[in-house]
Design an enzyme around this catalytic site. Structure first.
Site, PDB file in Angstrom:
ATOM      1  CG  ASP A 435      -2.234   0.640   1.041  1.00  0.00           C
ATOM      2  OD1 ASP A 435      -2.351   1.447   0.109  1.00  0.00           O
ATOM      3  OD2 ASP A 435      -3.158   0.368   1.837  1.00  0.00           O
ATOM      4  CG  ASP A 492      -9.467   1.971  -0.939  1.00  0.00           C
ATOM      5  OD1 ASP A 492      -8.970   0.873  -1.252  1.00  0.00           O
ATOM      6  OD2 ASP A 492      -8.933   2.756  -0.137  1.00  0.00           O
TER       7      ASP A 492
HETATM    8  C1  DGJ Z   1      -5.889   1.770   1.798  1.00  0.00           C
HETATM    9  C2  DGJ Z   1      -6.228   0.625   0.886  1.00  0.00           C
HETATM   10  O1  DGJ Z   1      -6.630   1.103  -0.347  1.00  0.00           O
HETATM   11  C3  DGJ Z   1      -7.278  -0.246   1.558  1.00  0.00           C
HETATM   12  O2  DGJ Z   1      -7.668  -1.277   0.704  1.00  0.00           O
HETATM   13  C4  DGJ Z   1      -6.730  -0.788   2.851  1.00  0.00           C
HETATM   14  O3  DGJ Z   1      -5.676  -1.678   2.605  1.00  0.00           O
HETATM   15  C5  DGJ Z   1      -6.278   0.359   3.735  1.00  0.00           C
HETATM   16  N1  DGJ Z   1      -5.388   1.254   3.049  1.00  0.00           N
HETATM   17  C6  DGJ Z   1      -5.603  -0.160   4.966  1.00  0.00           C
HETATM   18  O4  DGJ Z   1      -5.121   0.847   5.737  1.00  0.00           O
END
Ligand code: DGJ
Length: 688
Positions: A435, A492
């Protein structure tokens, strides 16, 4: 080299690039549909020579691969550099050329420019290298510059945001500059590094289109400029002024595609190129596993028994990979602390992660784990021990309560490598979700280079571990990061309606095999909408499928639908994950449709998603594409049981398979049953 006029041709499937030079930097004489192989391309010069008023150019080619301010070029120059604070205005001369590599030298300014081209499957790649005698400060270096299409009216480029990735923008070609620049230190939601240049009237399926993608994760710039004399130039490079002074600079590769079959011709070239040439697959023989990700089920609230119960249910539904997301390390109970402290949290995991991993394995799934290596919370042991490793001013504005580590520093990379390697070498981890949730305080190309180096080292030492590129969803998607990763977390947004649109537009670049898509909770956490399970499941099934809700919320009826769609996905994944995604030209703007076509053309599946209520009552036909006009196809609406009782029209498609002619399907199109919005029709086709 002599000053004689010379030409070189570069042929890729469906496109030809002809370069020409008469001494100075070569330029593009022709870029477009494939020219006959027998053609003597030097004869093209006669067709394009023109006298441009104002004395800007009177020799071929029309635009050089690096337009030079020193040559009276008054548009954006392809090279902007300074030595001892003084602007350089080189005038290069071609010194070596072998048809794919062109070396140009300015002996006065003591600079050498090298352009390198390669045919990579369906695309042509191009890059520029600058070597200087002594140190120069570089503001801008363009990858080889190509002309914009004279028949084009619009530029299709992308913008986007968190939970709203890959939004298409259409801007007219007009006098002056369209400039897109990602200055956030990542390729970014806001400016995905890709653009399409269609000719007038081009659609998804028809017409001439040019497209370019700059394969770099650290922030880029694009100039699409129309000069006062009518010429158009397109430049791509790293974001301006983001590199330290030095004597050697390279652009990333610029990937180019030209199509006579609409946007799809370029989209398919990019999809294939990323999937088959850029990504290296740790298990090429293994089918893409159905994901389960626990983020939206539990967030930071980790509990072994709960996670085991979730894993049980996920496996029953068909999951094959279980991913433990954020919250397993340091004292990470929310997003205010612990990034950087990559040690398993003994409060949540007194016996480590092994009990969960063993359980996941017993269920027949592989295990994946979340990291955000480049980031640090100030509330962490790492930041307390090494405040000097944190980029940016002490009083900087934080993003998501976090800051960025200096990945250009080898000590930082070594620390991160050791931490991640310690987990990977003591646990059976099949996959990392990598991430990246905040922008750089100051855009700096060395950061992305450091990330690539760290990823490359981990990939070399743990070659069986797959990596997913996530950056607050789809904030870092480009060919640069995909050299080191195999999957992107596109967004997301698990809202199926939004995801349908995002996937549709991202298909202008991304193939299904690397595009993650998950079935989210019944009540979507990012939009508040409620979508039924069939719509959620089919939207996820368009790409690399996964689940990301607490599966225990599913009713038995919902679980059955999801199990069936997942089983269909598995039964078809072998050919579908290698298929081309062809966007369809829908006559009804509320329908977003695509045809996934097997490489050999013998079978396809159409996904027709309804994202809004239609303006008209009766569904408009949906034209298919790239079928054999003379062949017949067996067509089956595989989810016809989802037909609503208000859809009263008698139509054969509702009662079983049909055999229809290819030309009919492409010219008239298929009429699908009426439906509410937020529904997906899925139609299988097989050549008979
Ligand atoms: C941002 C990501 O896009 C999410 O899918 C998730 O992994 C969160 N971070 C976790 O903090």
């Amino acid at each position: 080299m002599t000053n004689d006029f010379q030409t070189w041709r570069i042929d890729a499937p469906g496109q030809t690039l002809v370069l020409a030079s008469s001494g100075g930097i070569p330029g593009a004489l022709y870029w477009g549909a494939a020219l006959p192989t027998s053609l003597d391309v030097s004869s093209l010069a006669a067709g394009v020579a023109r006298d441009v008023t104002g004395g800007m150019i009177d020799v071929l080619p029309e635009l050089s691969l690096c337009p030079e301010a020193g040559n009276s070029f008054q548009g954006q120059a392809g090279l902007v550099a300074y030595r001892d604070g003084v602007a350089l205005h080189p005038r290069f001369l071609l010194t070596e050329a072998d048809g794919l590599r062109f070396v140009c030298r300015d002996a006065t300014e003591k600079l050498t420019l090298t352009f390198t081209f390669a045919v990579e499957g369906d695309v042509i790649s191009a890059k520029t290298t600058l070597d200087a005698d002594g140190v120069v400060a570089l503001h801008h270096l363009a990858a080889p510059v190509l002309p914009g299409p004279q028949y084009g009216e619009d530029i299709l480029h992308f913008t986007g945001r968190w939970i709203g990735e890959f939004q298409l923008e259409r801007s007219p070609w007009r006098a002056g500059l369209l400039m897109r620049e990602a200055r956030s230190g990542r390729s970014g939601h806001e400016h995905p590094p890709i653009a399409y240049f269609p000719e007038r009237g081009a659609t998804n399926t028809q017409g001439a289109v040019f497209a370019m993608h700059y394969g770099w994760s650290g922030g880029h710039v694009m100039y699409a400029e129309e000069l006062p004399d009518g010429r158009r130039q397109i430049q791509w490079g790293h974001a301006t002024g983001t590199r330290p002074a030095g004597a050697h600079f390279e652009t990333s590769k610029l990937y180019m595609s030209a199509s006579e079959t609409g946007l799809n011709g370029c989209a398919v070239a990019f999809q294939r190129h990323l999937r088959d040439r850029v990504v290296t697959w740790p298990h090429p023989e293994r089918p893409r596993p159905v994901h389960y990700n626990c983020w939206e089920a539990i967030y930071f609230d980790h509990d072994l028994q709960e996670l085991k119960a979730i894993a049980d249910r996920a496996a029953t539904l068909g999951a094959e990979r279980f991913v433990l997301d954020d919250g397993w390390f340091g004292k990470r109970d929310d997003d205010t602390s612990s990034l950087g402290d990559w040690d398993i949290d003994p409060r949540k995991w007194p016996d480590g992660l092994t009990p969960l991993i063993d359980h996941v394995h017993c269920l027949g799934m592989v295990f994946g784990l979340w990291f955000e290596p480049e980031m640090v919370n100030m509330d962490s042991d790492l930041a307390r021990a090494h405040p000097e490793w944190v980029l940016g001013a002490v009083d900087q504005i934080e993003g998501r309560q976090q800051r960025v580590l200096d990945l250009a520093n080898p000590e930082v990379r070594a620390y991160l490598y050791d931490k991640i390697a310690a987990v990977l070498s003591t646990h059976d981890v099949d996959y990392i979700k990598w991430d990246h949730n905040r922008l750089l305080p100051i855009s700096d190309a060395t950061q992305a280079e450091g990330v690539y180096a760290l990823m490359a080292q981990l990939r070399a030492d743990f070659p069986t571990v797959e990596i997913e590129s996530c950056a607050s969803g789809g904030g870092r998607i480009d060919a640069g990061i995909l050299k080191h990763t195999q999957r992107v977390w596109l967004s997301d947004s698990n809202d199926a309606q939004e995801r349908l649109r995002i996937q549709h537009d991202a298909a202008l670049m991304l193939p299904a095999a690397i595009t993650g898509s998950h079935v989210g909770p019944r009540h979507c956490h990012t939009s508040g909408r409620v979508h039924d399970i069939a719509f959620r499941a089919w939207v996820a099934a368009q790409r690399h499928m996964g689940f990301e809700m607490d599966p225990r919320e599913l009713t038995e009826a919902e679980a059955q639908v999801l199990t069936e769609v997942t089983a269909w996905w598995k039964a078809n994944r072998d050919w579908r994950m290698a298929a081309d995604i062809l966007r369809l030209d829908s006559a009804d703007p509320s329908v977003l449709a695509e045809q996934q076509m097997a490489g050999d053309g013998t079978q396809f599946v159409v996904f027709a998603g309804k994202a809004a209520t239609s303006a008209q009552i009766i569904p408009r036909p949906l034209r298919l594409t790239r079928l054999d006009a003379d062949a017949d196809y067996k067509i089956e609406l595989i989810n016809r049981s989802e037909s609503h009782h208000l859809s009263r029209r008698e139509m054969p498609l509702k009662s079983g398979p049909l055999t229809l002619n290819g030309q009919f399907l492409m010219q008239h199109g298929l009429i699908l049953p009426w439906s509410f919005p937020d529904r997906m029709w899925v139609i299988e086709g097989r050549r008979v």
